[in-house]
Each structure stands twice: as C-alpha cells, then as structure tokens.
Scaffold this motif. Structure first.
Motif, mmCIF file in Angstrom:
data_model
loop_
_atom_site.group_PDB
_atom_site.id
_atom_site.type_symbol
_atom_site.label_atom_id
_atom_site.label_comp_id
_atom_site.label_asym_id
_atom_site.label_seq_id
_atom_site.Cartn_x
_atom_site.Cartn_y
_atom_site.Cartn_z
ATOM 1 N N ARG A 6 7.727 64.602 49.015
ATOM 2 C CA ARG A 6 7.203 65.744 48.270
ATOM 3 C C ARG A 6 6.879 65.290 46.859
ATOM 4 N N ILE A 7 5.636 65.522 46.428
ATOM 5 C CA ILE A 7 5.195 65.075 45.110
ATOM 6 C C ILE A 7 4.651 66.259 44.332
ATOM 7 N N GLY A 28 -6.616 64.665 44.017
ATOM 8 C CA GLY A 28 -7.123 64.727 45.379
ATOM 9 C C GLY A 28 -7.640 63.383 45.856
ATOM 10 N N ARG A 29 -8.280 62.644 44.974
ATOM 11 C CA ARG A 29 -8.815 61.336 45.341
ATOM 12 C C ARG A 29 -7.703 60.322 45.564
ATOM 13 N N VAL A 30 -6.669 60.378 44.755
ATOM 14 C CA VAL A 30 -5.529 59.472 44.952
ATOM 15 C C VAL A 30 -4.839 59.765 46.281
ATOM 16 N N LEU A 31 -4.618 61.028 46.573
ATOM 17 C CA LEU A 31 -3.945 61.386 47.825
ATOM 18 C C LEU A 31 -4.793 61.001 49.023
ATOM 19 N N GLU A 36 -1.000 58.479 53.399
ATOM 20 C CA GLU A 36 0.390 58.724 53.775
ATOM 21 C C GLU A 36 0.591 60.218 53.973
ATOM 22 N N GLY A 37 1.457 60.555 54.902
ATOM 23 C CA GLY A 37 1.805 61.955 55.081
ATOM 24 C C GLY A 37 2.742 62.405 53.974
ATOM 25 N N MET A 38 2.364 63.445 53.262
ATOM 26 C CA MET A 38 3.198 63.942 52.171
ATOM 27 C C MET A 38 2.791 65.368 51.857
ATOM 28 N N THR A 39 3.663 66.051 51.138
ATOM 29 C CA THR A 39 3.373 67.392 50.658
ATOM 30 C C THR A 39 3.194 67.307 49.156
#
Length: 204
Positions: A6-7, A28-31, A36-39
């Motif tokens: 969670r970030i 959004g671009r970094v994610l 990776e799966g993350m919230t």
C-alpha cells in the motif's frame, strides 16, 4: 512474502498532477511502469507546503494502511515553501527540512517505509525561487541520506528540461502537461524506485 503493498503519495499540486490533460501525472506513469500489484492513493493537494503535509499525513495516510501490509509513503514538497509572499518565503528552508525530518521519523516509528521526491521547479517563479529550491533540495537530500531514505533530485534536472519548462510556460506557468510529468516520472523510476519497491518489509 507480503504481497499487499500500500503506497500513499502525499504532497502538493505536482503530486496531484495538476495540468496533465490525461489526469495521470507522474504518479500514474510511475505506477504504470512499475508492473507490480499494489494499492495506491494520491494525497496531493494544491498549494500545500511542508507545514501542511506534516500536519495532515497521519490522518490521511494511516487509515489507508493495514496492519501486516507493506505500508509505504512517497513524499514530495518544497516548491511552495520557497514561494515569496509579502516579502518572505512561505516556509523557511530550515523549517522545511525539519518538517521532512519529523515526517520521516514518524514513518520509522509507525513501520512505514518512505521515499522522497525532491521539489520540482516552478518555471515562471524566477531565478531567485529556483536558487532557493535547489538549495532546499540539497538540504532535503542530506536529511534523507542520514536516515537511509531514497531521495530523487528533480529541481535542477527539470529546470534544464525543455519539455518540462516549455509545457509549464505554455500552461499556468508552473505545471506541465503529460510530457513534463513523463520526464519527472522518468527521474523517479531511475532513482532507486524499483529497488525500493522490491526491498522486503522491515520489522517495525
């Protein structure tokens, strides 16, 4: 292996992604590039200084974290601190650095893993604002180094980037469009981001 990452991203309008017609900003671009799966939660707020972020990060981020999860905080502020209003900067550099130190120490005490992105430049704010922000970023980097927290320098790099400055000056003078946020995302991705994501959860 803990898979629930969670970030929370907390900071100012550059964190919020103001000016991006795609509403992705650099976060959004970094994610998207992380794979990776993350919230993730964007807690950027326009005009926020380090004082504002320090006051609100706990009440906004902590409820979004879960016991036993890999809870992380990405912090970015400082550009607004260095804005001059009424003959004085909004937040003195030493106070801004101290606010960062308090925030990072708070993360440590709560078992939250931090990552710091330095303050981006404001294209139309003038040379004096840029000099103040560059000096502030250097001091922030030192505070992060003392705490073994990753820090990504952005101020000088983006000030010299024609995409960032060109889009900002074509817009409201401060915030770029998608191309500029893409340049900031590239700096973050090249600045220990992947290593930070892969590092194991430390015992609190």
């Amino acid at each position: 292996m803990i898979e629930d990452i969670r970030i929370c991203f907390v900071g100012d309008s550059f964190v919020q992604g103001v000016g991006d017609p795609e509403y992705r900003g650099w976060i959004g671009r970094v994610l998207e590039a992380t794979g990776e799966g993350m919230t993730a939660f964007n807690l950027g707020l326009r005009r926020d200084t380090s004082e504002d972020v320090l006051q609100r990060w706990r009440r906004e981020a902590l409820p979004r974290f879960l016991p036993g999860a890999d809870n992380r905080l990405v912090v970015s502020f400082g550009s607004n601190d260095m804005v001059e209003e009424g003959g004085a900067v909004r937040v003195e550099a030493a106070r801004c650095v101290r606010n960062l130190e308090l925030l990072l120490d708070g993360c440590r005490d709560r078992g939250v893993t931090p990552f710091v992105v330095g303050p981006p430049p404001v294209a139309d704010a003038g040379d004096a604002h840029l000099r103040r922000t560059v000096a502030l970023a250097d001091a922030m980097e030192g505070a992060c180094r003392e705490r073994y927290v990753p820090f990504v320098a952005t101020t000088s790099e983006l000030a010299a980037d024609p995409v960032w400055t060109g889009e900002a000056l074509a817009g409201d003078g401060a915030h770029p469009g998608g191309g500029g946020y893409g340049r900031l995302a590239a700096l973050v991705l090249a600045g220990q981001w992947h290593e930070w994501i892969r590092q194991p959860l430390r015992d609190s």
